[in-house]
Design an enzyme around this catalytic site. Sequence first.
Site, mmCIF file in Angstrom:
data_model
loop_
_atom_site.group_PDB
_atom_site.id
_atom_site.type_symbol
_atom_site.label_atom_id
_atom_site.label_comp_id
_atom_site.label_asym_id
_atom_site.label_seq_id
_atom_site.Cartn_x
_atom_site.Cartn_y
_atom_site.Cartn_z
ATOM 1 N N ASP A 1 20.999 -32.503 12.400
ATOM 2 C CA ASP A 1 19.829 -32.694 13.246
ATOM 3 C C ASP A 1 18.553 -32.760 12.403
ATOM 4 O O ASP A 1 18.348 -31.932 11.505
ATOM 5 C CB ASP A 1 19.750 -31.528 14.234
ATOM 6 C CG ASP A 1 18.640 -31.681 15.240
ATOM 7 O OD1 ASP A 1 18.655 -32.665 15.994
ATOM 8 O OD2 ASP A 1 17.754 -30.808 15.266
ATOM 9 N N GLU B 1 20.456 -37.266 10.970
ATOM 10 C CA GLU B 1 19.443 -37.833 11.854
ATOM 11 C C GLU B 1 18.134 -37.893 11.064
ATOM 12 O O GLU B 1 17.592 -36.860 10.675
ATOM 13 C CB GLU B 1 19.262 -36.968 13.100
ATOM 14 C CG GLU B 1 18.232 -37.546 14.069
ATOM 15 C CD GLU B 1 17.843 -36.567 15.165
ATOM 16 O OE1 GLU B 1 17.483 -37.036 16.255
ATOM 17 O OE2 GLU B 1 17.873 -35.341 14.932
ATOM 18 N N ASP C 1 27.339 -30.301 15.391
ATOM 19 C CA ASP C 1 25.913 -30.518 15.136
ATOM 20 C C ASP C 1 25.411 -29.404 14.226
ATOM 21 O O ASP C 1 25.614 -28.228 14.514
ATOM 22 C CB ASP C 1 25.137 -30.498 16.461
ATOM 23 C CG ASP C 1 24.141 -31.639 16.557
ATOM 24 O OD1 ASP C 1 23.378 -31.812 15.601
ATOM 25 O OD2 ASP C 1 24.133 -32.345 17.587
ATOM 26 N N HIS D 1 22.156 -38.525 23.207
ATOM 27 C CA HIS D 1 21.604 -37.530 24.133
ATOM 28 C C HIS D 1 20.082 -37.540 24.161
ATOM 29 O O HIS D 1 19.481 -36.949 25.066
ATOM 30 C CB HIS D 1 22.096 -36.143 23.735
ATOM 31 C CG HIS D 1 21.608 -35.722 22.375
ATOM 32 N ND1 HIS D 1 22.064 -36.314 21.221
ATOM 33 C CD2 HIS D 1 20.695 -34.799 21.991
ATOM 34 C CE1 HIS D 1 21.455 -35.764 20.181
ATOM 35 N NE2 HIS D 1 20.619 -34.846 20.616
ATOM 36 N N ASP D 2 19.444 -38.181 23.177
ATOM 37 C CA ASP D 2 17.982 -38.251 23.114
ATOM 38 C C ASP D 2 17.416 -39.585 23.598
ATOM 39 O O ASP D 2 16.201 -39.780 23.577
ATOM 40 C CB ASP D 2 17.496 -38.039 21.673
ATOM 41 C CG ASP D 2 17.564 -36.590 21.242
ATOM 42 O OD1 ASP D 2 17.512 -35.705 22.118
ATOM 43 O OD2 ASP D 2 17.680 -36.339 20.027
#
Length: 559
Positions: free
Chosen positions: A200, A256, A98, A329-330
């Site tokens: 991210d 993202e 990430d 994960h979100d």
Amino acid sequence: MEKNWWKKSVVYQVYPQSFKDTTGSGMGDLNGIIEKLPYLADLGIDVIWLNPIYQSPLVDNGYDISDYFKINPEYGTIDDFKQLLKEAHRLGIRIIMDLVVNHTSDQHEWFKKSCASRENAYADFYIWKDPKADGSPPTNWGSTFGGPAWTYVESRGQYYLHLFAKEQPDLNWENPKVRETIYDMMKFWFELGIDGFRMDVISLISKRQDWPDAPNDAVYTKSYYIGASNGPRVHEFLHEMNQKVLSQYNVMTVGETANTNSDQAILYTDPKREELNMVFHFDHMHLDYGPYGKFSDVRFKMSDLRDVMTEWQSKLEGRGWNSLYWSNHDQPRAVTRFGNDTKYRVESAKMLGTLLHMMKGTPYIYQGEELGMRNVRFDSLDRYKDIETIGVKNDFEAKGLPESYIQKSIFLKSRDNARTPMPWNGREKSGFTTGTPWINFSPDNETINVENCLEDKDSVYYHYKALIRLRKELPIVVDGTYELINPTDSDVYGYMRRLERQKLVVICSFSEHKVNYLLPEELKRDAGKLLLSNYQDTKKELGNLELRPYEAVIYLIEA
């Protein structure tokens, strides 16, 4: 090594805190991932995406990085990470990390020095603005986790910008020294042997320099979009990153990109523009939003889902590349959100996997999705750990919303649904830890766990394994064009993939009842062979179908 290897890959997302603990600390670690690599290799995945493992105070579970060059001691050491790379590569599995470079932790040395004065080398590493004449923040923007997006620092007499928590100050990408420092850090990890980055909130790195106020009717926690989403220099910055770093290595990138539509996605992913390989969009994640945004009790409509997926398949054809995902994960668990997590949990989990994995793009599996894990109902709202969930709970209580609505919306949408420990078996502590887990286990672990799925040849796990095998065996799954079938059907999502003289027909029911499905005349004339179904006794030949609840079928037509 093949250049576009990521097009043929299936990615498995590991949330390190919750995957496997080998020390009894209650938090997962790198050695736990190493221990479970054979499990992932057996599933057939090609790439592991690791959520942040860098040094961090863990205010936002690692998305607040205090040192980009160090491993969080909770997870292990740099030598442990090198061993993970070695073992994964030995099994033919690549590792992507990430990349969190919109912001750092407020504990990062850069930020501490930036706070100290307006004169030193780090003074402009972050976004600082003078107060308005009345002393208020420079804009009316709210942050994702609640409260203003600006925090005042006495030592500088200025506000700094943080689109997320106040402990996550935004980096100033307008400063060339910031960009060069980030590029050097990326090279460090590539030289170590990693195979790419998930980036991210990368669509937020460029801010409008006129700093506009958001309209009064904007959702407060996303009101910064007006000045930070898909900003004026974002493509310039990413092209520069590509030229100076990414193009030097044979790696994959996925950005993202919240608040990005399919036309904007082409700008990020068109190979001619030399930016990113693919992006995560959020259009299908927004189908069940309500008046308060994500935390709602609204149910998605299948027709809306079909429209969104088809738009992205069609728009990016020949111009970009899709990333395919149901959860991460979100996000909450896919089978609760898009399927039926009670009577037809197994059938609908397999159906959702079928629909996604046969599309054009790179599929992402979030840990536990291959088991059909569902949302977890904690016995108290106080058990939630997620900073976003706690902020929403406090906000909703302050607004005077009914307790029943607060509980239901948090149950449906909290990020903690995806963060409970991976259930390796149904015994005490689920094979995850010998200590006390950092977050509560799901009560489902007794029945929904890896050990049970591996023993049951009809489990969701083996269906996912079969889907991955089809992607590897059939070029049409990777390269075929996408074409919608029966676009007005109210219960069934059907589509076709075409490559040369082959057709792959994928039909997925979203109904909990039996439904008749009439094939287009063109397909009735062809002899199709059943490749995979989520029921044992599906019709072997392609034709009109009586689909059972959440039935999913894949037929191959060889012309």
